[in-house]
Design a protein around this motif. Structure first.
Motif, mmCIF file in Angstrom:
data_model
loop_
_atom_site.group_PDB
_atom_site.id
_atom_site.type_symbol
_atom_site.label_atom_id
_atom_site.label_comp_id
_atom_site.label_asym_id
_atom_site.label_seq_id
_atom_site.Cartn_x
_atom_site.Cartn_y
_atom_site.Cartn_z
ATOM 1 N N VAL A 132 0.837 -1.201 0.000
ATOM 2 C CA VAL A 132 0.000 0.000 0.000
ATOM 3 C C VAL A 132 0.875 1.255 0.000
ATOM 4 N N GLY A 133 0.596 2.144 -0.930
ATOM 5 C CA GLY A 133 1.376 3.374 -0.993
ATOM 6 C C GLY A 133 1.081 4.145 -2.267
ATOM 7 N N ALA A 134 1.747 5.276 -2.403
ATOM 8 C CA ALA A 134 2.914 5.702 -1.658
ATOM 9 C C ALA A 134 2.510 6.401 -0.352
ATOM 10 N N VAL A 135 3.154 5.955 0.752
ATOM 11 C CA VAL A 135 2.803 6.511 2.061
ATOM 12 C C VAL A 135 3.576 7.793 2.362
ATOM 13 N N PHE A 136 4.667 8.026 1.636
ATOM 14 C CA PHE A 136 5.405 9.287 1.678
ATOM 15 C C PHE A 136 5.742 9.655 0.234
ATOM 16 N N PRO A 137 6.043 10.916 -0.036
ATOM 17 C CA PRO A 137 6.427 11.284 -1.403
ATOM 18 C C PRO A 137 7.628 10.461 -1.871
ATOM 19 N N THR A 138 7.612 10.052 -3.129
ATOM 20 C CA THR A 138 8.680 9.191 -3.652
ATOM 21 C C THR A 138 9.021 9.549 -5.082
ATOM 22 N N GLU A 139 10.305 9.389 -5.418
ATOM 23 C CA GLU A 139 10.746 9.638 -6.786
ATOM 24 C C GLU A 139 10.894 8.346 -7.578
ATOM 25 N N SER A 140 10.988 7.202 -6.879
ATOM 26 C CA SER A 140 11.301 5.958 -7.586
ATOM 27 C C SER A 140 10.086 5.312 -8.239
ATOM 28 N N LYS A 141 8.885 5.682 -7.780
ATOM 29 C CA LYS A 141 7.680 5.160 -8.436
ATOM 30 C C LYS A 141 6.839 6.356 -8.864
ATOM 31 N N ASP A 142 7.094 6.816 -10.085
ATOM 32 C CA ASP A 142 6.423 8.038 -10.526
ATOM 33 C C ASP A 142 4.939 7.834 -10.822
ATOM 34 N N ASP A 143 4.506 6.567 -10.810
ATOM 35 C CA ASP A 143 3.088 6.294 -11.062
ATOM 36 C C ASP A 143 2.320 6.042 -9.763
ATOM 37 N N ALA A 144 2.996 6.222 -8.633
ATOM 38 C CA ALA A 144 2.355 5.893 -7.351
ATOM 39 C C ALA A 144 1.535 7.072 -6.830
ATOM 40 N N ASP A 145 0.301 6.793 -6.488
ATOM 41 C CA ASP A 145 -0.541 7.814 -5.863
ATOM 42 C C ASP A 145 -0.258 7.849 -4.368
ATOM 43 N N ASP A 146 -0.401 9.035 -3.797
ATOM 44 C CA ASP A 146 -0.227 9.143 -2.353
ATOM 45 C C ASP A 146 -1.392 8.476 -1.638
ATOM 46 N N VAL A 147 -1.070 7.804 -0.541
ATOM 47 C CA VAL A 147 -2.088 7.175 0.300
ATOM 48 C C VAL A 147 -1.938 7.749 1.709
ATOM 49 N N SER A 148 -3.010 8.308 2.246
ATOM 50 C CA SER A 148 -2.924 8.892 3.587
ATOM 51 C C SER A 148 -2.753 7.795 4.628
ATOM 52 N N HIS A 149 -2.230 8.174 5.779
ATOM 53 C CA HIS A 149 -2.036 7.188 6.841
ATOM 54 C C HIS A 149 -3.385 6.725 7.402
ATOM 55 N N GLU A 150 -4.414 7.543 7.235
ATOM 56 C CA GLU A 150 -5.772 7.123 7.635
ATOM 57 C C GLU A 150 -6.257 5.991 6.726
ATOM 58 N N THR A 151 -6.016 6.154 5.427
ATOM 59 C CA THR A 151 -6.406 5.102 4.469
ATOM 60 C C THR A 151 -5.584 3.845 4.699
ATOM 61 N N LEU A 152 -4.299 4.018 4.966
ATOM 62 C CA LEU A 152 -3.419 2.878 5.243
ATOM 63 C C LEU A 152 -3.967 2.060 6.411
ATOM 64 N N LYS A 153 -4.330 2.746 7.480
ATOM 65 C CA LYS A 153 -4.863 2.057 8.663
ATOM 66 C C LYS A 153 -6.202 1.380 8.334
ATOM 67 N N ALA A 154 -7.032 2.066 7.571
ATOM 68 C CA ALA A 154 -8.344 1.504 7.196
ATOM 69 C C ALA A 154 -8.176 0.232 6.366
ATOM 70 N N ILE A 155 -7.179 0.226 5.484
ATOM 71 C CA ILE A 155 -6.907 -0.973 4.678
ATOM 72 C C ILE A 155 -6.454 -2.120 5.574
ATOM 73 N N CYS A 156 -5.540 -1.836 6.495
ATOM 74 C CA CYS A 156 -5.057 -2.882 7.420
ATOM 75 C C CYS A 156 -6.199 -3.485 8.220
ATOM 76 N N GLU A 157 -7.163 -2.641 8.587
ATOM 77 C CA GLU A 157 -8.302 -3.119 9.395
ATOM 78 C C GLU A 157 -9.337 -3.858 8.554
ATOM 79 N N ALA A 158 -9.342 -3.594 7.241
ATOM 80 C CA ALA A 158 -10.385 -4.162 6.374
ATOM 81 C C ALA A 158 -10.051 -5.556 5.857
ATOM 82 N N VAL A 159 -8.767 -5.937 5.903
ATOM 83 C CA VAL A 159 -8.364 -7.231 5.342
ATOM 84 C C VAL A 159 -7.694 -8.111 6.395
ATOM 85 N N ASP A 160 -7.670 -9.406 6.094
ATOM 86 C CA ASP A 160 -7.031 -10.372 7.004
ATOM 87 C C ASP A 160 -5.607 -10.706 6.579
ATOM 88 N N ILE A 161 -5.267 -10.383 5.327
ATOM 89 C CA ILE A 161 -3.930 -10.702 4.834
ATOM 90 C C ILE A 161 -2.946 -9.609 5.254
#
Length: 214
Positions: A132-161
């Motif tokens: 899940v990411g990008a969780v911070f700004p990054t230059e190495s994956k120019d196609d990566a959308d930013d993901v907020s830490h709220e969304t990151l936590k919500a994803i972790c809570e929504a799945v079992d994997i």
């Protein structure tokens, strides 16, 4: 190979952009493994198929020697050809169900996700872990959308994997990811962009272990 959640703690993604002229990718990856990298992904966007294949065979042999899982980014055909441990696909790559049909039940499939909906669908379709990411700004994956830490936590809570964070993670900011329910982090420059790869990996792993426990 079945996925061990603990192997996702420090997931190193290769990038030949960081190689010095005299270096080979297999040698710097070995330094990362010796420093404590727990998982290796071969990521090549610009290599021709034959060179990619040769490199994949070399890295597969190395990772097997150290008992570290080895997956191929995007290229399901090469993963099949060399019998890699699995593959990691993005949202614009082959669909998870199709990847599972090709690779069979015993290979590791990782899927990139930026939303809760994508994460749940990937799990339902047979993903073993999520990146899940990008969780911070990054230059190495120019196609990566930013993901907020709220969304990151919500994803972790929504799945079992297991979920790993990717994108712009460094030794300095990794602890900011505490409390989200992550199994680990995936990094490129924080390992392969460092002068002493082995030492940088060791130090980053120590901090990551603290982060996942908080």
């Amino acid at each position: 190979m079945k996925l061990d959640k603990n192997s996702l703690l420090l997931y190193a993604v290769t990038d030949r952009h960081w190689l010095k002229p005299e270096e080979r990718l297999v040698d710097v990856v070995e330094q990362a493994i010796k420093g404590g990298a727990t998982f290796i992904q071969l990521r090549e966007k610009n290599l021709n198929e034959q060179s990619f294949l040769e490199e994949a065979v070399e890295l597969k042999t190395l990772c097997a020697k150290y008992h570290v899982p080895f997956v191929i980014n995007d290229n399901v055909e090469i993963a099949l050809k060399i019998d890699a441990d699995g593959v990691h696909v993005g949202q614009s790559d082959m669909e998870t169900l199709d990847v599972r049909a090709k690779l069979g039940p015993n290979k590791i499939i990782g899927v990139s996700a930026q939303t809760v909906e994508q994460a749940i669908l990937a799990q339902q379709h047979g993903a073993d872990y999520l990146g899940v990411g990008a969780v911070f700004p990054t230059e190495s994956k120019d196609d990566a959308d930013d993901v907020s830490h709220e969304t990151l936590k919500a994803i972790c809570e929504a799945v079992d994997i297991p979920v790993i964070a990717i994108g712009g993670i460094t030794y300095e900011n990794v602890e900011q990811l505490s409390g989200n329910g992550l199994s680990g982090i995936a990094v490129i420059g924080a390992i392969f962009g460092q002068e002493d790869i082995k030492e940088a990996t060791t130090q980053l792993k120590l901090k990551t272990e603290i982060m996942v426990k908080k």
